[in-house]
Design an enzyme around this catalytic site. Structure first.
Site, short mmCIF file in Angstrom:
data_model
loop_
_atom_site.label_atom_id
_atom_site.label_comp_id
_atom_site.label_asym_id
_atom_site.label_seq_id
_atom_site.Cartn_x
_atom_site.Cartn_y
_atom_site.Cartn_z
N TRP A 153 -2.45 -2.74 -1.46
CA TRP A 153 -2.06 -3.96 -1.98
C TRP A 153 -3.10 -4.53 -0.95
O TRP A 153 -2.77 -4.59 0.60
CB TRP A 153 -1.29 -4.31 -1.94
CG TRP A 153 -0.75 -5.65 -2.36
CD1 TRP A 153 -0.13 -6.01 -3.44
CD2 TRP A 153 -0.87 -6.85 -1.35
NE1 TRP A 153 0.53 -7.59 -3.49
CE2 TRP A 153 0.05 -7.53 -1.96
CE3 TRP A 153 -0.43 -7.11 0.23
CZ2 TRP A 153 -0.44 -9.53 -1.97
CZ3 TRP A 153 -0.64 -8.27 0.55
CH2 TRP A 153 0.06 -9.02 -0.34
N GLU A 192 7.11 -14.67 -11.73
CA GLU A 192 7.21 -13.36 -10.96
C GLU A 192 6.32 -12.55 -12.22
O GLU A 192 5.48 -11.62 -12.21
CB GLU A 192 7.73 -12.15 -10.08
CG GLU A 192 8.68 -11.90 -10.32
CD GLU A 192 9.80 -11.29 -8.72
OE1 GLU A 192 9.42 -11.09 -8.31
OE2 GLU A 192 10.93 -11.27 -9.14
N GLY A 202 -1.20 -1.26 6.50
CA GLY A 202 -0.76 -2.56 7.41
C GLY A 202 -1.90 -3.33 7.42
O GLY A 202 -2.65 -3.54 6.71
N CYS A 253 0.87 -1.52 -0.44
CA CYS A 253 -0.16 0.16 0.11
C CYS A 253 1.19 0.98 -0.12
O CYS A 253 1.69 1.59 0.62
CB CYS A 253 -0.52 0.37 1.51
SG CYS A 253 -2.12 -1.21 1.10
N ARG A 279 3.60 -0.12 -5.31
CA ARG A 279 3.72 -0.83 -3.37
C ARG A 279 2.45 -1.70 -3.81
O ARG A 279 1.56 -2.23 -2.68
CB ARG A 279 3.92 0.37 -2.40
CG ARG A 279 4.81 1.18 -2.27
CD ARG A 279 4.93 1.97 -1.65
NE ARG A 279 4.73 1.27 -0.23
CZ ARG A 279 6.03 1.18 0.59
NH1 ARG A 279 6.47 1.57 0.44
NH2 ARG A 279 5.77 1.06 1.99
C1 F6R Z 1 11.46 -10.40 -6.42
C2 F6R Z 1 11.03 -9.58 -5.42
C3 F6R Z 1 11.06 -9.96 -3.88
C4 F6R Z 1 12.04 -9.22 -2.57
C5 F6R Z 1 11.44 -9.47 -1.75
C6 F6R Z 1 12.25 -8.92 -0.74
O1 F6R Z 1 11.77 -9.55 -7.77
O2 F6R Z 1 11.54 -8.54 -5.90
O3 F6R Z 1 11.25 -11.75 -3.65
O4 F6R Z 1 13.50 -9.19 -3.15
O5 F6R Z 1 10.04 -9.29 -1.24
O6 F6R Z 1 12.28 -7.65 -0.20
P1 F6R Z 1 12.91 -6.56 0.51
O7 F6R Z 1 14.15 -6.71 -0.58
O8 F6R Z 1 12.43 -4.97 -0.37
O9 F6R Z 1 12.99 -7.19 1.98
#
Ligand code: F6R
Length: 624
Positions: free
Chosen positions: A78, A500, A105, A2, A27
């Site tokens: 989201w 993805e 949240g 979000c 987001r």
């Molecule tokens: C894949 C991707 C996710 C993030 C994961 C962790 O392309 O972006 O798998 O790597 O959600 O996110 P962070 O790094 O923000 O903790």
């Protein structure tokens, strides 16, 4: 997840808020909405399911006279509680419509709160947890909940309600009777404040207001912030004033725009040489590796006897690579854990354990909770993060920032390669502190890292065939990936990108495991992408993988090989061969990842998908 934006100033708030939401759409894009204060006691709300474009189309139909005013807020969602429909879109309002709330949240105690409101005769009109907060604030402001101290005082009302909420939340609240302010409450969800001339901003991410100001303020946990045209005040939930640290954002609007590319992700793939160079810059001073923030003494670093790396998704794959480097350079044992599993397996931690938390956003709930668990057990925590002032670095004993700049594409690309560079800096910092590498060896490793942006740039020059292959593979049902040693995490990352972005079944295996089961998957025409080790740096593994390729080719696999320049031995077995520059073994992932990112993006485009906004995903996952 979000995105939230709030504005009180002198510009048309609708433009500022919608512009901010556009930059926060990474987001979440299940729905979007705005609330505008017209300055004369009017509070208008418009919201719409689907991406921001749906809301914009709706706004274009609305009488423009209703959407005036220079204060307002917006939300891009989201979905967690309640389907992504119009009625569940934020902002949510109180029954009389005078209070509007946007929220990022999860309010974990929303069910008892909902029951309490219903018992008081209030009819809730959405399935969300958020709506409860709107009604509670309205009751507090009206003094109808018996709270004399909150009557007619929006800040006190928000404080009182925030104190009752459990879970993680950033709430922005407006009241029609308070047209010149927005009040926000924050616990474990991101919120940053922007300061302009006669205007003040609130947002989940500085990208929302970077067009107007680069002066920002970090906000802490359990704080209530009130913005007006003149500035801001911050208190804790008890109403005690608290200090907040200003900082200057080091990137600008141009960095957050697409720069001529169809998608942010394509631009971000191209930006990898700069992102890696910026991540390395300033971290080797006077012949020593230095971190950005270090609240650990040299002795504490020397006392480390075990390392855990915790992260999710792509960051986890970068963590798998950290293990190779840290163990090799420091001889410390390293375990790599999915952050979501870490605290539930009761890992053995004490004050001589270092936990390295890797997170682009710095706000991933699983990683944050893993870090908190480690701290509870007295372990030391070092964060690798791309977001200045985010919660994970704030709660860590040491921090190394990846200076990759804003990553808007939901799939991580430049932050992955920057994380690899940062992980290796941490490995060198530990080797230096523990004396397992001589200073000249540390310097040599650093120089090799410094040469990587050029190697990545050279790889980027040579990707037309990878794009063509992406288009060719768009009709495939599945793709397998094989790798060994540092090529294995690269294979995992290649498969994740494909899942993805292209919604395709993709699976990665350590090639040595092939004969233990996965080889049964090989059938005529199945594309298998193999990340070859260097024939010089890892000759033994190279020979083994060469045999694996022949085995799968004999069973009909369509072989695609990423190999070091000049590796002629593999050519006869590769239906498609992508050459990457010859670099030291540990650094090969920085180049071999690039064609995999491009192939995944191209397959997704050929299948007609938006590569910046894959379905069901959000850039930062702030709920467990
Ligand atoms: C894949 C991707 C996710 C993030 C994961 C962790 O392309 O972006 O798998 O790597 O959600 O996110 P962070 O790094 O923000 O903790």
């Amino acid at each position: 997840m979000c995105g939230i934006v709030g504005y009180v100033g002198h510009r048309p708030a609708l433009d500022v808020v919608v512009g901010g939401l556009r930059r926060l759409e990474y987001r979440g894009y299940d729905s979007a909405g705005v609330a505008l204060l017209d300055g004369q006691g009017g509070l208008s709300v418009e919201r719409k399911a689907g991406p921001l474009a749906n809301l914009e189309a709706k706004l274009a139909q609305v009488d423009a006279g209703r959407l005036t005013g220079t204060a307002g807020m917006g939300h891009t969602r989201w979905a967690t509680h309640g389907a992504p429909t119009d009625r569940n879109a934020h902002p949510h309002r109180s029954t009389a419509g005078d209070v509007a709330v946007v929220h990022n949240g999860i309010i974990e105690n929303h069910l008892p709160l909902r029951a309490e409101l219903e018992a008081a005769g209030i009819e809730l009109t959405s399935d969300t947890d958020t709506e409860t907060a709107a009604h509670l604030v309205a009751l507090a402001y009206a003094g109808a909940d018996g709270g004399a101290a909150t009557k007619g005082d929006l800040v006190a009302s928000v404080r009182a309600v925030a104190g009752r909420l459990e879970g993680a939340f950033t709430l922005l609240v407006t009241h029609a009777a308070e047209p010149d302010m927005i009040v926000a409450a924050r616990r474990s969800s991101p919120l940053v404040l922007g300061l302009g001339e006669g205007e003040t901003f609130l947002a989940s991410d500085v990208a929302a207001f970077i067009e107007f100001t680069r002066d920002a303020v970090e906000l802490g946990q359990d704080q209530v912030v009130t913005i007006t045209r003149e500035g801001y005040t911050v208190t804790d939930f008890a109403g005690e004033p608290v200090g907040a640290a200003p900082f200057r954002v080091t990137w600008d609007l141009a960095a957050a725009e697409k720069g001529g590319h169809d998608y942010f992700m394509l631009k971000e793939i191209e930006e990898q040489p700069t992102a890696i160079a910026d991540t390395l810059r300033g971290h080797f001073i006077d012949h020593k590796i230095v971190l950005d923030e270090q609240r650990l003494s040299d002795q504490e670093l020397r006392d480390i006897d075990k390392v855990f790396v915790v992260a999710c998704g792509t960051a986890y794959h970068s963590g798998l690579l950290a293990k190779y480097a840290i163990e090799h350079w420091t001889r410390l044992p390293v375990e790599v854990d999915l952050a979501s599993e870490f605290r539930y397996r009761d890992p053995v931690l004490d004050r001589s354990t270092l936990v390295v938390a890797i997170s682009q956003s710095g706000e991933t709930a699983d990683t944050l909770e893993a870090l908190r668990h480690a701290k509870d057990q007295k372990a030391r925590v070092l964060a690798i993060c791309n977001t200045n002032g985010a919660q994970i670095p704030r709660e860590s004993d040491a921090v190394l920032y990846t200076h990759a700049g804003p990553e808007i594409g939901v799939a991580a690309t430049k932050t992955f390669t920057s994380q690899i560079a940062a992980n290796y800096l941490v490995g060198l910092a530990l080797a230096q502190a523990r004396g397992t590498k001589y200073p000249d060896e540390v310097a040599r490793e650093f120089r090799e890292l410094e040469a990587m942006p050029a190697a990545v740039a050279a790889t980027l020059q040579n990707l037309d065939a990878a794009r063509a292959l992406g288009r060719e593979l768009a009709g495939s049902k599945a793709v397998l990936f094989l790798g060994r040693h540092v090529g294995y995490p690269v294979a995992l990352e290649g498969a994740l990108k494909l899942k993805e972005l292209a919604y395709m079944h993709a699976e990665a295996f350590a090639a040595g495991e092939l004969k233990h089961g996965p080889i049964a998957l090989i059938e005529e025409g199945l594309p298998v992408i193999v990340v070859m080790p260097s024939p010089k740096g890892r000759a033994v593994l190279h020979a083994k993988l060469l045999s694996n390729i022949q085995e799968i080719q004999a069973r009909g696999a369509h072989t695609v090989v990423i190999a070091e320049e000049g590796d002629e031995t593999v050519r006869p077995f590769a239906e498609h061969l992508f050459e990457v520059p010859a670099v030291p073994t540990l650094l090969q992932p920085l180049v071999s990842t690039i064609p995999l990112q491009v192939i995944a993006a191209e397959i997704a485009r050929a299948r007609g998908f938006d590569v910046d906004k894959p379905r069901n995903l959000a850039k930062s996952v702030t709920v467990e």
